[in-house]
Write a protein that holds these residues in place. Structure first.
Motif, PDB file in Angstrom:
ATOM      1  N   VAL A  36       0.855  -1.180   0.000  1.00 57.79           N
ATOM      2  CA  VAL A  36       0.000   0.000   0.000  1.00 57.79           C
ATOM      3  C   VAL A  36       0.891   1.230   0.000  1.00 57.79           C
ATOM      4  O   VAL A  36       2.078   1.160   0.335  1.00 57.79           O
ATOM      5  N   LEU A  37       0.303   2.363  -0.356  1.00 54.01           N
ATOM      6  CA  LEU A  37       1.007   3.635  -0.269  1.00 54.01           C
ATOM      7  C   LEU A  37       0.464   4.385   0.941  1.00 54.01           C
ATOM      8  O   LEU A  37      -0.752   4.609   1.060  1.00 54.01           O
ATOM      9  N   VAL A  38       1.362   4.747   1.859  1.00 53.45           N
ATOM     10  CA  VAL A  38       0.971   5.470   3.066  1.00 53.45           C
ATOM     11  C   VAL A  38       1.358   6.938   2.921  1.00 53.45           C
ATOM     12  O   VAL A  38       2.528   7.248   2.669  1.00 53.45           O
ATOM     13  N   ASP A  39       0.383   7.821   3.070  1.00 52.66           N
ATOM     14  CA  ASP A  39       0.665   9.246   3.183  1.00 52.66           C
ATOM     15  C   ASP A  39       1.068   9.487   4.633  1.00 52.66           C
ATOM     16  O   ASP A  39       0.219   9.530   5.539  1.00 52.66           O
ATOM     17  N   ALA A  40       2.358   9.610   4.876  1.00 54.21           N
ATOM     18  CA  ALA A  40       2.892   9.600   6.238  1.00 54.21           C
ATOM     19  C   ALA A  40       2.851  10.986   6.869  1.00 54.21           C
ATOM     20  O   ALA A  40       3.151  11.996   6.225  1.00 54.21           O
ATOM     21  N   VAL A  41       2.501  11.008   8.159  1.00 51.27           N
ATOM     22  CA  VAL A  41       2.499  12.263   8.931  1.00 51.27           C
ATOM     23  C   VAL A  41       3.394  12.155  10.160  1.00 51.27           C
ATOM     24  O   VAL A  41       3.583  13.145  10.872  1.00 51.27           O
ATOM     25  N   ALA A  42       3.949  10.971  10.418  1.00 51.87           N
ATOM     26  CA  ALA A  42       4.875  10.770  11.529  1.00 51.87           C
ATOM     27  C   ALA A  42       5.914   9.742  11.100  1.00 51.87           C
ATOM     28  O   ALA A  42       5.589   8.768  10.414  1.00 51.87           O
TER      29      ALA A  42
END
Length: 348
Positions: A36-42
């Protein structure tokens, strides 16, 4: 022609000081089969990251440069690769991408294997756990659970924790108190002691000692007496090693257990190398390892990650994080290397 979408990322082009970490643009990754592609914020920052950046191979080989460091991310699934259910899209997740020196975690978009995903649980207040707190559990929390299994703390123990204000140390202190043990927590500086006071408020089974102060060993022995532990401690959890870890281990009574979970100082605890002065009044020490070739195998990390997330979600563990803006990854590395952090270091 269409331009390739690009994201913010922290890139290492040359080994060396923290300033070599550069905020730049990189092509968006494309999730492959089973990803999957994770839009990371941390984005989790680990001491191993600083060693690899400096060009020091250790538990992981050096990455091929240029590289995007980091292996721990939290965010929202924005796309899926072949073979992955579309229902993942929009889900808040946290993941450790695996034992890769160039894991790609210091990036705003990260391709992650589906099998490594955890749904971010609700916290004690019922709201979804903060991404930075989830990051702390997926890597540091996992290691804490594993190490605590090795330590096997009981209510009869008197536990010394070195680097007690760190990501692991704060969890060790809380779990030892939950087990009914008495705790001597060693940390450097008043700000770190203050953080420990906040997380352990309401108990009289803990003593805090500033190991950066002159004469701290005498202060520590007096603190043990205040805990009705005049015979000394029974267990030391040491991730610092070197002279500090060795001195902390000398706080054991006639015999006791040392659990080694690292050597942040760069050198080993002398008791772990049988160089602590046997026959000179030093305690008899049983050494157990949570790192290195003598550590028991952790064949599957997932159960430890799940247990750590559950402890934070239930409120059993209060998570402390040291949050640094994503664009200031170099600062995060410097502060971690200089031991100026409290809790788990996370880029946000």
């Amino acid at each position: 022609m269409f331009e390739t979408p690009r994201m913010d990322a922290v890139i290492l082009r040359d080994f060396g000081p923290a300033e070599n970490l550069e905020l730049a643009q990189a092509p968006d990754p494309v999730p492959g089969p089973g990803q999957v592609l994770v839009d990371a914020v941390a984005h989790g920052v680990h001491l191993v990251d600083t060693r690899l950046r400096a060009g020091e191979a250790g538990p992981l080989p050096l990455p091929r440069l240029p590289a995007i460091p980091g292996r721990e991310v939290a965010g929202t699934v924005s796309a899926v690769g072949p073979g992955v259910a579309p229902s993942w899209i929009g889900t808040a997740v946290v993941a450790h991408v695996g034992p890769r020196p160039d894991g790609g975690g210091y990036a705003r978009k990260v391709a992650v294997d589906e099998e490594r995903l955890h749904r971010v649980p609700a916290g004690p207040d019922g709201a979804t756990m903060e991404p930075a707190d989830a990051i702390a559990m997926i890597g540091t929390g996992r290691m804490a659970v594993y190490t605590l299994d090795i330590a096997s703390i009981s209510a009869a123990d008197v536990v010394v924790v070195t680097a007690a204000a760190g990501g692991l140390g704060t969890l060790f202190v809380q779990e030892a108190l939950r087990a009914g043990a008495r705790v001597l927590a060693l940390a450097g500086g008043e700000s770190k002691l203050g953080a420990l006071r906040a997380v352990t408020a309401g108990t009289d089974r803990i003593a805090l000692v500033d190991y950066s102060a002159e004469g701290w060993e005498e202060t520590a022995r007096a603190a043990l007496s205040s805990l009705d532990a005049t015979d000394g401690a029974t267990l030391v959890l040491d991730g610092v090693g070197g002279s500090l870890g060795t001195a902390a281990t000398r706080l054991l009574g006639g015999r006791g257990v040392l659990v080694v979970h690292g050597w942040a100082s760069g050198g080993p605890n002398a008791f772990a190398t049988n160089a602590a002065g046997a026959g000179t009044g030093a305690p008899e020490v049983e050494v157990r390892y949570a790192v290195g070739p003598d550590a028991p195998p952790m064949s599957d990390q997932r159960p430890y990650q799940e247990r750590a997330l559950a402890k934070a979600a239930s409120g059993e563990w209060r998570v402390l994080t040291h949050r640094v803006p994503f664009a200031e990854a170099a600062r995060a590395h410097r502060e971690l290397e200089e031991r100026r952090t409290t809790g788990k270091v996370v880029l946000v």
